[in-house]
Design a protein around this motif. Structure first.
Motif, PDB file in Angstrom:
ATOM      1  N   SER A  40       5.998   9.881  -0.464  1.00  0.00           N
ATOM      2  CA  SER A  40       5.160   8.697  -0.241  1.00  0.00           C
ATOM      3  C   SER A  40       5.899   7.453  -0.709  1.00  0.00           C
ATOM      4  CB  SER A  40       3.840   8.820  -1.006  1.00  0.00           C
ATOM      5  OG  SER A  40       3.115   9.963  -0.593  1.00  0.00           O
ATOM      6  N   THR A  51      -4.932  -1.287  -0.126  1.00  0.00           N
ATOM      7  CA  THR A  51      -5.231  -0.056   0.602  1.00  0.00           C
ATOM      8  C   THR A  51      -5.923  -0.378   1.923  1.00  0.00           C
ATOM      9  OG1 THR A  51      -5.504   1.167  -1.472  1.00  0.00           O
ATOM     10  CG2 THR A  51      -6.423   2.175   0.503  1.00  0.00           C
ATOM     11  N   VAL A  92       1.821   4.948   1.243  1.00  0.00           N
ATOM     12  CA  VAL A  92       1.656   5.640   2.517  1.00  0.00           C
ATOM     13  C   VAL A  92       2.520   6.900   2.516  1.00  0.00           C
ATOM     14  CG1 VAL A  92       2.009   5.429   5.019  1.00  0.00           C
ATOM     15  CG2 VAL A  92       1.259   3.444   3.704  1.00  0.00           C
ATOM     16  N   SER A 127      -5.828  11.451  -1.784  1.00  0.00           N
ATOM     17  CA  SER A 127      -5.936  10.015  -2.030  1.00  0.00           C
ATOM     18  C   SER A 127      -6.675   9.819  -3.354  1.00  0.00           C
ATOM     19  CB  SER A 127      -6.694   9.338  -0.889  1.00  0.00           C
ATOM     20  OG  SER A 127      -8.005   9.858  -0.796  1.00  0.00           O
ATOM     21  N   CYS A 183       3.997   8.675   7.791  1.00  0.00           N
ATOM     22  CA  CYS A 183       3.150   7.645   8.401  1.00  0.00           C
ATOM     23  C   CYS A 183       3.790   6.255   8.318  1.00  0.00           C
ATOM     24  CB  CYS A 183       1.777   7.603   7.729  1.00  0.00           C
ATOM     25  SG  CYS A 183       0.836   9.135   7.866  1.00  0.00           S
ATOM     26  N   ARG A 202       0.850  -1.190   0.000  1.00  0.00           N
ATOM     27  CA  ARG A 202       0.000   0.000   0.000  1.00  0.00           C
ATOM     28  C   ARG A 202       0.884   1.238   0.000  1.00  0.00           C
ATOM     29  NH1 ARG A 202      -1.421   1.826   5.483  1.00  0.00           N
ATOM     30  NH2 ARG A 202      -0.213   0.664   7.022  1.00  0.00           N
ATOM     31  N   TYR A 227      -4.103   5.799   6.463  1.00  0.00           N
ATOM     32  CA  TYR A 227      -2.680   5.726   6.162  1.00  0.00           C
ATOM     33  C   TYR A 227      -1.862   5.272   7.370  1.00  0.00           C
ATOM     34  CZ  TYR A 227      -3.552   8.074   1.735  1.00  0.00           C
ATOM     35  OH  TYR A 227      -3.998   8.376   0.481  1.00  0.00           O
TER      36      TYR A 227
END
Length: 376
Positions: free
Chosen positions: A49, A314, A4, A279, A8, A2, A369
């Motif tokens: 990210s 996700t 992120v 997102s 995070c 996923r 997240y």
């Protein structure tokens, strides 16, 4: 797997997608455990990210095009932009017919390479069935323009397939997506690369990239006429509030309308100096809300059936407070995927599969997240 925001990402998570530098060289390979030192170094190269594998998600998300082709495309776009810098530097000095010929020859070489890239991307995507848009790429702020151009080409091509365009239109669409922002190479760097909000005057200059790009492409036999129009009109909006000419509705080229949607979607899902990325579901909601005003309604409808707002892996929060992982998406119904509930609202562990196509009373509230701390 996923994606992120880096702040995070927990130490001990594993990198799920390889990170490349501005030249397409491997910086950090997938599978590496992310330590505090590595995360700090990643932040220094302005990557905001990451794709990770952790206790909630260890699935594999395949890119819609091969990583090697993506990196080659990014480098080709970058090299083309760099060649513009040489041309601009020379143009500010005395002209020379010999030098001018050299620049024209170099320009032709780069545009031929971009045409080859467009063909390769087309071949890869046309060979797939039921293609869904799952483009949430790891982008560096320093390399944004080039990565964005490739994403826009891919997004546009998938939307073009949904709209059943012919092969010539698809090629022009892909090529136009790759070079839609070429005019930015003719805008002062201090404006294009500015980290703070642009002043009104600077924004006015930045908007000139559409017309400048079109004018520069006019003398390029390797760039089709529709692709050149895309460079000119991709910021036009059907309500007449776009630029450079304020065109409305059917006065905007069909392919430029498609690229306009792809351009905004990828920009919204990218981290920028002025704001964090939205997102995919938030970006899709904006596109859908703008159907019939900014964007062609039928194209937005087709786009909403092609894009994956909640990519597999996700972590999402449900309206009942449960936490779940998306396991499979349904073509044409991207907001109702198959999920696996991993934690209930009270923090209890769970491992229950649910198909939201059947459980109509359950809705995804948003993307989670941060890995939440639950009571043991």
């Amino acid at each position: 797997m996923r994606i992120v925001p880096i702040e995070c990402v927990r130490e001990g998570s594993y990198l799920a997608k390889t990170i490349y530098d501005n030249e397409g060289r491997v910086l950090l390979r997938e599978g590496v455990m992310l330590s505090k030192i590595l995360l700090r170094r990643i932040k220094l190269i302005k990557i905001s990210s990451l794709y990770i594998n952790d206790e909630y998600s260890d699935n594999i998300i395949e890119d819609i095009i091969k990583p090697e082709l993506r990196q080659k495309a990014i480098k080709t776009i970058k090299d083309t932009f760099v060649s513009f810098d040489k041309y601009n530097l020379y143009s500010s000095k005395a002209n020379s017919p010999i030098k001018e010929k050299e620049f024209i020859k170099e320009k032709q070489k780069y545009f031929q390479s971009i045409g080859d890239i467009a063909s390769s991307i087309m071949d890869e995507i046309l060979s797939q069935r039921n293609v869904l848009i799952n483009v949430v790429d790891i982008k560096s702020l320093d390399n944004y323009t080039y990565q964005h151009s490739v994403n826009v080409a891919v997004l546009s091509l998938v939307l073009g397939l949904q709209l059943q365009l012919n092969k010539y239109e698809l090629y022009s669409l892909c090529l136009g997506g790759l070079i839609h922002d070429i005019g930015k190479a003719l805008i002062p760097k201090e404006i294009i690369q500015k980290y703070d909000k642009l002043t009104e005057k600077e924004y006015s200059i930045a908007m000139e990239h559409a017309k400048k790009g079109y004018d520069y492409l006019k003398g390029s036999p390797d760039i089709s006429a529709p692709a050149r129009i895309i460079a000119l009109q991709h910021h036009e909006r059907i309500n007449g509030q776009g630029y450079p000419d304020g065109r409305k509705g059917n006065d905007i080229n069909k392919l430029a309308k498609i690229v306009g949607i792809a351009d905004v979607y990828d920009a919204l899902t990218s981290d920028r100096p002025q704001r964090r990325a939205l997102s995919p579901n938030e970006a899709l909601e904006f596109i859908m809300a703008s159907g019939g005003t900014l964007f062609d309604y039928d194209m937005v409808l087709a786009f909403s059936k092609s894009v994956v707002p909640y990519p597999e892996g996700t972590l999402v929060k449900l309206t009942n407070g449960d936490l779940a992982v998306v396991e499979e998406n349904h073509p044409n119904f991207p907001l109702r995927p198959k999920i696996r509930i991993v934690r209930t609202a009270d923090g209890s562990k769970k491992n229950t599969q649910v198909d939201l196509m059947s459980e109509l009373g359950l809705v995804i509230k948003g993307v989670q997240y941060e890995t939440p701390e639950f009571p043991r």
